[in-house]
Design an enzyme around this catalytic site. Structure first.
Site, PDB file in Angstrom:
ATOM      1  N   GLU A  23      42.087   0.623   6.666  1.00  0.00           N
ATOM      2  CA  GLU A  23      42.467   0.413   8.070  1.00  0.00           C
ATOM      3  C   GLU A  23      42.413   1.746   8.799  1.00  0.00           C
ATOM      4  O   GLU A  23      43.267   2.610   8.595  1.00  0.00           O
ATOM      5  CB  GLU A  23      43.862  -0.201   8.189  1.00  0.00           C
TER       6      GLU A  23
ATOM      7  N   ASP B 133      51.482  -6.920   6.250  1.00  0.00           N
ATOM      8  CA  ASP B 133      51.409  -5.609   6.921  1.00  0.00           C
ATOM      9  C   ASP B 133      52.632  -4.774   6.549  1.00  0.00           C
ATOM     10  O   ASP B 133      53.160  -4.016   7.359  1.00  0.00           O
ATOM     11  CB  ASP B 133      51.302  -5.776   8.434  1.00  0.00           C
TER      12      ASP B 133
END
Length: 380
Positions: free
Chosen positions: A124, A269
């Site tokens: 990410e 997350d």
């Protein structure tokens, strides 16, 4: 080993059945009571093992820490919530830090560990948009290049499987196209892309969106944005954080009911503070974070939402009991859908003959009674 239950999730329904587990695989499936069982779970539900493709860390460890023992502790403990496989996820940082982070994951994967299977790395950043960067440190956000990514993938020994990037910053979609050719799933995230740019990114190979609703252009009836694209592009996967904080339960229901059962992906997350008490403060990507009573993580002092401490079994409960999402939609989002997105559905994501014996035994309140990783019982 033979285990059985009156409620095993097979073919989109709960079925009374017995599983014959041999050498980490489901060797056979028989009617309930066909043979003397080693373990009889009676009315407890047995579902496929959960897969979390977006999680930064837990129990005081962050993927960017590049600490072998921290990662091994994570793989052992995350089974408590029913996770049987996952992608350790990086956050934007310097090339030196990210290189060490991916090399550490590759080293642990190759040298061995216990518990949940590491399927690869979710990369990410650092190829993100400044406006929608969220908690990602802006000083390390850079323009995407194939050359730099190749260096990261070499350090990772080919284990980067999934990448979040702002595809509108990818000139001529060069990196997007390259990654697609290499079998790396491209996910649009932390992005200011328009609806039209999202369609073009899909045309060049992007097949997922990172934490839908968060870190992206919102929906408007005249400018549909990435959220509009997440709804409209039916065969685009979309991660969504199902903690009830990043999106309301109404928003979760809207997304799941629009998307259908096959393309939504529940993610945690989760940050390194998962498993830590309320009020814990720590550094994430160079920013100070605090855990709130609802389990969410916020930047200090701006109070901007920065991540979660969600356990996937809790996410399943929230989806079904609070967001009122059909059970098959909800369970698919943390099992077969991420498996298909990553291309590992030949062995993961379903309870079936020949599949990996990754299983979760759930109590009525969604607490985990037992987790099996490749047929091995994980909880005492």
């Amino acid at each position: 080993m033979l285990i059985q239950s009156k409620k095993i999730w097979i073919a989109d329904q709960f079925t009374a059945a017995m599983l014959d587990i041999q050498e980490g695989k489901i060797a056979d499936i028989l009617p309930y009571g066909s043979k003397p069982a080693d373990v009889d779970y009676q009315d407890l539900r047995i579902v496929p093992g959960f897969m979390d493709i977006h999680c930064h860390g837990a129990y005081g460890f962050d993927t960017n820490d590049a600490n072998e023992e921290g990662l091994r502790n994570w793989t052992k403990r995350v089974v408590d919530e029913g996770v049987t496989s996952f992608l350790p996820t990086t956050i934007t940082q310097s090339e030196e830090v990210l290189t060490k982070a991916v090399a550490n994951v590759a080293k642990v994967m190759e040298e061995g560990y216990e518990g949940a299977e590491i399927l690869g790395i979710h990369f990410e950043g650092p190829y993100l948009d400044m406006v929608y960067k969220g908690a990602q440190p802006e000083q390390y956000i850079v323009k995407p290049t194939i050359e730099q990514f190749k260096r990261y993938q070499e350090a990772a020994k080919g284990h980067i499987r999934y990448i979040t990037l702002a595809t509108e910053r990818d000139e001529d979609f060069a990196l997007t196209h390259y990654l697609t050719q290499q079998g790396v799933t491209v996910s649009i995230g932390h992005s200011a892309a328009t609806y039209e740019q999202a369609v073009m990114a899909y045309a060049h190979g992007a097949r997922s969106m990172t934490h839908v609703y968060n870190g992206m252009t919102p929906f408007n009836h005249r400018a549909n944005g990435l959220v509009g694209a997440a709804y409209r592009i039916r065969t685009m996967y979309g991660e969504i954080i199902c903690d009830g904080n990043h999106s309301t339960t109404a928003a979760l229901n809207n997304y799941f009911m629009s998307k259908g059962p096959d393309y939504s992906i529940m993610v945690s997350d989760a940050l390194m503070a998962k498993g830590s008490p309320v009020g814990t403060r720590y550094l994430f990507g160079g920013n100070e974070i605090e855990i709130y009573p609802d389990g969410s993580a916020h930047l200090i002092p701006s109070e901007t939402l920065a991540g979660s401490t969600l356990r996937l079994n809790q996410g399943l409960r929230i989806l079904v009991e609070e967001a009122l999402v059909p059970f098959n939609y909800a369970i698919n989002s943390c099992t077969i859908n991420p498996a298909r997105c990553l291309g590992v559905d030949d062995r993961k994501g379903l309870i079936g003959v020949g599949k990996d014996a990754d299983l979760v035994v759930l109590k009525a309140d969604y607490q985990v009674e037992q987790t099996y990783c490749m047929g091995k019982a994980q909880l005492s």
